[in-house]
Structures are given as structure tokens and as C-alpha cells.
Design a protein around this motif. Structure first.
Motif, short mmCIF file in Angstrom:
data_model
loop_
_atom_site.label_atom_id
_atom_site.label_comp_id
_atom_site.label_asym_id
_atom_site.label_seq_id
_atom_site.Cartn_x
_atom_site.Cartn_y
_atom_site.Cartn_z
N ASP A 292 40.36 27.85 48.29
CA ASP A 292 40.46 29.31 48.37
C ASP A 292 40.17 29.66 46.65
N GLN A 293 40.22 28.86 45.75
CA GLN A 293 40.09 29.14 44.40
C GLN A 293 38.45 28.88 44.08
N ALA A 294 37.65 28.00 44.75
CA ALA A 294 36.25 27.83 45.01
C ALA A 294 35.71 28.94 45.47
N VAL A 295 36.27 29.70 46.56
CA VAL A 295 35.69 30.72 47.33
C VAL A 295 35.98 32.00 46.42
N SER A 296 36.95 32.21 45.74
CA SER A 296 37.25 33.13 44.76
C SER A 296 36.35 32.88 43.40
N ASP A 297 35.88 32.00 43.04
CA ASP A 297 34.84 31.55 41.85
C ASP A 297 33.67 31.99 42.55
N ALA A 298 33.35 31.75 43.72
CA ALA A 298 31.98 32.09 44.12
C ALA A 298 31.62 33.56 44.20
N LEU A 299 32.95 34.19 44.69
CA LEU A 299 32.74 35.70 44.50
C LEU A 299 32.64 36.30 43.32
N ASP A 300 33.33 35.71 42.27
CA ASP A 300 33.40 36.09 40.97
C ASP A 300 31.95 36.14 40.36
N ALA A 301 31.20 35.07 40.86
CA ALA A 301 29.93 34.82 40.35
C ALA A 301 28.81 35.86 40.50
N ILE A 302 29.21 36.67 41.63
CA ILE A 302 28.39 37.67 42.14
C ILE A 302 28.11 38.71 40.86
N PRO A 303 26.72 39.05 40.64
CA PRO A 303 26.40 40.07 39.57
C PRO A 303 27.39 41.36 39.92
N PRO A 304 27.59 41.78 38.77
CA PRO A 304 28.58 43.05 38.90
C PRO A 304 28.06 44.21 39.56
N LEU B 266 26.25 43.97 42.03
CA LEU B 266 26.30 43.83 43.60
C LEU B 266 27.67 43.85 43.81
N ALA B 267 28.77 43.33 43.06
CA ALA B 267 30.12 43.22 43.32
C ALA B 267 30.71 44.52 43.60
N GLN B 268 30.12 45.67 42.93
CA GLN B 268 30.73 46.95 42.90
C GLN B 268 30.45 47.34 44.10
N ARG B 269 29.18 47.20 44.87
CA ARG B 269 29.21 47.52 46.04
C ARG B 269 29.74 46.97 47.24
N LEU B 270 30.43 45.84 47.05
CA LEU B 270 31.03 45.21 48.07
C LEU B 270 32.54 45.84 48.12
N SER B 271 32.31 47.22 48.64
CA SER B 271 33.76 47.80 49.22
C SER B 271 33.90 47.75 50.63
N ASN B 272 35.35 47.59 50.76
CA ASN B 272 35.86 47.70 52.36
C ASN B 272 35.28 46.24 52.95
N VAL B 273 35.04 45.34 52.11
CA VAL B 273 34.87 43.98 52.69
C VAL B 273 36.14 43.03 52.57
N ALA B 274 36.55 42.32 53.46
CA ALA B 274 37.97 41.26 53.59
C ALA B 274 37.15 40.12 53.49
N VAL B 275 37.43 39.12 52.52
CA VAL B 275 37.14 37.65 52.70
C VAL B 275 38.21 36.82 53.00
N PHE B 276 37.88 36.11 53.79
CA PHE B 276 39.05 35.06 54.39
C PHE B 276 38.41 33.71 54.55
N VAL B 277 39.27 32.73 54.44
CA VAL B 277 38.99 31.19 54.82
C VAL B 277 39.95 30.78 56.01
N GLU B 278 39.26 30.46 56.70
CA GLU B 278 39.98 29.63 58.03
C GLU B 278 39.49 28.36 58.07
N ASP B 279 40.17 27.62 58.83
CA ASP B 279 39.96 26.29 59.13
C ASP B 279 38.64 25.89 60.01
N GLU B 280 38.62 26.71 60.98
CA GLU B 280 37.27 26.02 61.94
C GLU B 280 36.93 27.53 62.60
#
Length: 148
Positions: A38-50, A52-66
């Protein structure tokens, strides 16, 4: 004359083990705790340029097993990630719109990578890939840009 650099044929009386047959080896894979994943996913999201990240509104990010394939996808399809929503390029202003979803599938990523560094890289590629779909970038363009 015996050339020491060339391999010698196997001697049935020789008790030393023979090299492992690659088909007998364990499948490639790496283990990572759910929290670290989960932290690696969060780090990847944090690496998105600001910008672009500002335009990521109304998006939910999930981790699922399969990923549970839909009937039309076929059983051979093993997804690493999925974007479920309406890309910005096709979106009209609508009030009360449900959030788009980005899902990262932990199992396939763990199975395909051989070490932690490769796994973190693949998580980043997967997150970038799915975020790009949110922005309306298709698979062909992503592949051409080296993100596919």
C-alpha cells in the motif's frame, strides 16, 4: 588432454548435485506485506507531478489481491491494474458523479517480480498507466511512450 574450461559429462558415480533444471525451479515472485505494498502505491501516487495530481479529483485508488475477470476477458487475462471511469477527455460536467476507480492488483504484481526493487518499479508503472487512462491516454500511446 583435459580442457578444464569445458564441462565434463555427468558421471553417474559422482555424488555432487547436477545443475537445476530451470523447469524445476520455483516460480518467480517476491513477497511484500500489505502495508508495504500500500505504501508503494501511495509513493507512486505522490510521485505524480503536482500539476497533474491536482486534476485527479473524484478518483479513488484501491489495492485488491486479484482481478476477477469478466466473462469477455477470458481466464488468461491477468491484469496488474484497472481504471474504471470516464476519462477526462470524454467527460461532461455532471453533478453528483460517482468517483472513478483505479485498482492495483497485488497478486499478479507479486508473482511477476523477482525482487523488491522490480516490484516497486512495476507498481509505479501500473499506477502511472492507470492514471494516464484517467487523463484519456490509451494503451497504444502509453506503449509508444514506454509505459506499457
Amino acid at each position: 588432454m583435459n580442457d578444464e574450461s569445458s564441462p565434463s559429462p555427468a558421471d553417474p558415480a559422482d555424488p555432487s548435485p547436477s545443475p537445476a533444471d530451470p523447469s524445476d525451479s520455483e516460480p518467480v515472485g517476491v513477497d511484500m506485506s500489505e502495508e508495504d505494498f500500500d505504501q508503494a502505491v501511495s509513493d507512486a501516487l505522490d510521485a505524480i507531478p503536482p500539476a497533474l495530481a491536482q486534476r485527479l479529483s473524484n478518483v479513488a485508488v484501491f489495492v485488491e489481491d486479484e482481478h476477477e475477470p469478466e466473462p469477455w476477458e477470458g481466464p488468461e487475462m491477468e491484469l496488474l491494474g484497472l481504471y474504471d471511469g470516464i476519462p477526462l477527455t470524454e467527460r461532461a460536467e455532471m453533478p453528483f458523479q460517482l468517483p472513478d476507480r483505479i485498482v492495483v492488483f497485488r497478486g499478479p504484481l507479486l508473482r511477476m517480480c523477482s525482487d523488491r526493487e522490480e516490484l516497486v518499479d512495476e507498481i509505479t508503472v501500473t499506477v502511472v498507466h492507470e492514471v494516464a487512462h484517467f487523463f484519456g491516454i490509451d494503451d497504444d500511446t502509453l506503449h509508444a511512450l514506454g509505459w506499457g
